[in-house]
Write a protein that holds these residues in place. Structure first.
Motif, short mmCIF file in Angstrom:
data_model
loop_
_atom_site.label_atom_id
_atom_site.label_comp_id
_atom_site.label_asym_id
_atom_site.label_seq_id
_atom_site.Cartn_x
_atom_site.Cartn_y
_atom_site.Cartn_z
N ALA A 28 -25.92 -38.04 12.52
CA ALA A 28 -26.08 -38.26 11.08
C ALA A 28 -27.55 -38.42 10.71
N PHE A 29 -28.28 -39.27 11.46
CA PHE A 29 -29.68 -39.53 11.10
C PHE A 29 -30.59 -38.36 11.46
N LEU A 30 -30.24 -37.62 12.51
CA LEU A 30 -31.02 -36.41 12.83
C LEU A 30 -30.91 -35.42 11.68
N GLU A 31 -29.70 -35.25 11.15
CA GLU A 31 -29.51 -34.32 10.03
C GLU A 31 -30.16 -34.87 8.77
N LEU A 32 -29.96 -36.16 8.50
CA LEU A 32 -30.53 -36.79 7.31
C LEU A 32 -32.05 -36.64 7.28
N ASN A 39 -30.19 -33.80 -0.07
CA ASN A 39 -28.98 -33.57 0.74
C ASN A 39 -28.75 -34.65 1.80
N GLN A 40 -29.45 -35.77 1.67
CA GLN A 40 -29.35 -36.82 2.70
C GLN A 40 -28.01 -37.55 2.69
N VAL A 41 -27.51 -37.88 1.53
CA VAL A 41 -26.22 -38.59 1.43
C VAL A 41 -25.11 -37.72 2.01
N ASN A 42 -25.16 -36.44 1.71
CA ASN A 42 -24.15 -35.51 2.20
C ASN A 42 -24.11 -35.49 3.73
N SER A 386 -24.24 -33.09 -6.42
CA SER A 386 -23.14 -32.17 -6.72
C SER A 386 -21.80 -32.64 -6.15
N ILE A 387 -21.84 -33.20 -4.94
CA ILE A 387 -20.59 -33.58 -4.27
C ILE A 387 -20.31 -35.08 -4.38
N HIS A 388 -21.36 -35.89 -4.20
CA HIS A 388 -21.15 -37.35 -4.08
C HIS A 388 -21.61 -38.14 -5.30
N LYS A 389 -22.24 -37.45 -6.25
CA LYS A 389 -22.64 -38.04 -7.54
C LYS A 389 -23.67 -39.16 -7.42
N ILE A 390 -24.40 -39.18 -6.32
CA ILE A 390 -25.46 -40.17 -6.18
C ILE A 390 -26.50 -39.65 -5.18
N SER A 391 -27.75 -40.00 -5.40
CA SER A 391 -28.80 -39.60 -4.47
C SER A 391 -29.02 -40.70 -3.44
#
Length: 400
Positions: A28-32, A39-42, A386-391
């Motif tokens: 998760a953190f590698l991708e974030l 796109n971090q929350v996603n 777009s997906i989670h409604k929060i940054s």
């Protein structure tokens, strides 16, 4: 004494399961840290939800496909041998759930959320365990056939091919079918740079993965009496080999430096119980070099927008690991022997072919039916809003 051994074995593999579960925080953190800020929350949500879907599907279907057993019996049966059968499932689940976590990094920033969960269910329920059963549970007599042909079975101690190459080669068709991120490759031939959004988080993800990997490899023994310090030191040597090679070839780039150890660890999984530590160092260094060279080639020359480089990292380094076990596991190079390069070649190619077929079919069908990609506007706004409604770091409180 028997009860004590059963309890010790259950604890041993449970600790391994917990360490590999922790690796998912690393994914998760590698991708974030690698994706853009929008796109971090996603990245965080995907890894957790993919793991949850994987757990249900692997419990209900996938584990049975691989090992021909199931959990639809009374709890009094499940607790036998200190519940060893249950914790073994937990341990192997963490491996299975690594497949969608690997794919997630390749398709980041432009993939729709729900279609990827459908893909996760099919991959963890059937595609992955089908080959897992062949490699690790003697399904269809494939291992016996390889042994009759080459003198030894295909050997993959901790999943260079079964887990990593599988994840990387499934991801490749997904990335190609999805297409590159908007404006990544411009019409004038220029390439838009999308540098990592957060190097500290990327580094944290890499470190969590590195630490958890010692559970991934060492605890693949599955019982205490098969525990091997050789596996631990070989993992260590491959990790540092990958780091140093990526440092030199990547010219101090922190993204390469922190993916280098992961490349080395991917490659050493298969033969970590057979190689000499110096052999493991070489295997890791070659893997680090493969990652840097092939990540650069895929992104810049071939224009395949694999965001985290999961095909070079897991697909190619996992393939190298399957083959390297047959080279550096041999007695001629200081290994323990009992391995055949021809057997490794056959088994590795089978794994790669099955993963490619699975990736093309699963993502091809999803693209043709429900679609894989966010709309242009959604991608521009970012998956977080777009997906989670929060940054990741909202600028102000929103009153609804």
């Amino acid at each position: 004494m028997e009860a004590l051994k059963q309890g010790t074995d259950a604890l041993f593999i449970l600790l391994g399961a917990i360490m590999v579960l922790a690796m998912h925080a690393g994914f998760a953190f590698l991708e974030l840290g690698t994706v853009r800020k929008k796109n971090q929350v996603n990245a965080l949500v995907k890894i957790l939800v993919d793991f949850s879907v994987s757990t249900v599907v692997y419990f209900m279907v996938g584990y049975g496909v691989a090992y021909g057993t199931h959990f639809f019996v009374g709890a009094e049966t499940l607790v036998l041998q200190s519940g060893y059968g249950l914790v073994k499932f937990f341990f192997l689940l963490t491996f299975a759930a690594a497949i969608p976590a690997i794919i997630s990094g390749g398709i980041a920033e432009r993939a729709r959320f729900w279609p990827q969960l459908l893909a996760t269910a099919v991959i963890v329920g059937f595609v992955y365990p089908f080959f897992e059963g062949i490699a690790w549970n003697q399904h269809f007599g494939v291992q016996a056939w390889i042994k009759s042909l080459t003198g030894e079975e295909f050997h993959d101690f901790a999943g260079s091919v079964v887990v990593h190459a599988m994840g990387g080669w499934i991801a490749l068709p997904a990335v190609v079918l999805l297409g590159s991120r908007a404006n990544r490759y411009r019409k004038d031939g220029a390439i838009s740079a999308h540098p990592p959004s957060n190097i500290p988080f990327l580094a944290l993800g890499a470190w969590i993965l590195i630490v958890g990997w010692f559970g991934f490899n060492v605890m693949s023994a599955q019982t205490v009496d098969k525990l091997s310090g050789l596996v631990a030191v070989n993992s260590l040597m491959a990790m540092v080999g990958g780091t140093l090679a990526a440092l030199v070839m990547g010219k101090n780039d922190p993204g390469f430096v922190h993916n280098g150890p992961l490349a080395g660890l991917v490659a050493v999984c298969a033969g970590s119980d057979l190689m000499h530590p110096l052999g493991a160092l070489v295997v890791g260094a070659v893997a680090g070099a493969i990652f840097v060279a092939m990540f650069t080639l895929t992104q810049n020359k071939w224009k395949i927008d694999d965001v985290l480089g999961v095909w070079p990292l897991h697909g190619l380094c996992g393939t190298w690991g399957g083959l390297a076990a047959g080279i550096f596991g041999s007695k001629a190079l200081g290994g323990l022997g009992g391995i055949s390069f021809a057997g490794q070649l056959i088994g590795t190619l089978m794994g790669v072919a099955w993963a490619l077929i699975g990736g093309v079919v699963v993502y091809g069908v999803l693209k043709a039916t429900v679609g894989l990609r966010l709309s242009q506007e959604e991608e521009f706004d970012g998956a977080d809003l777009s997906i989670h409604k929060i940054s990741a770091t909202p600028d102000r409180e929103v009153s609804w």
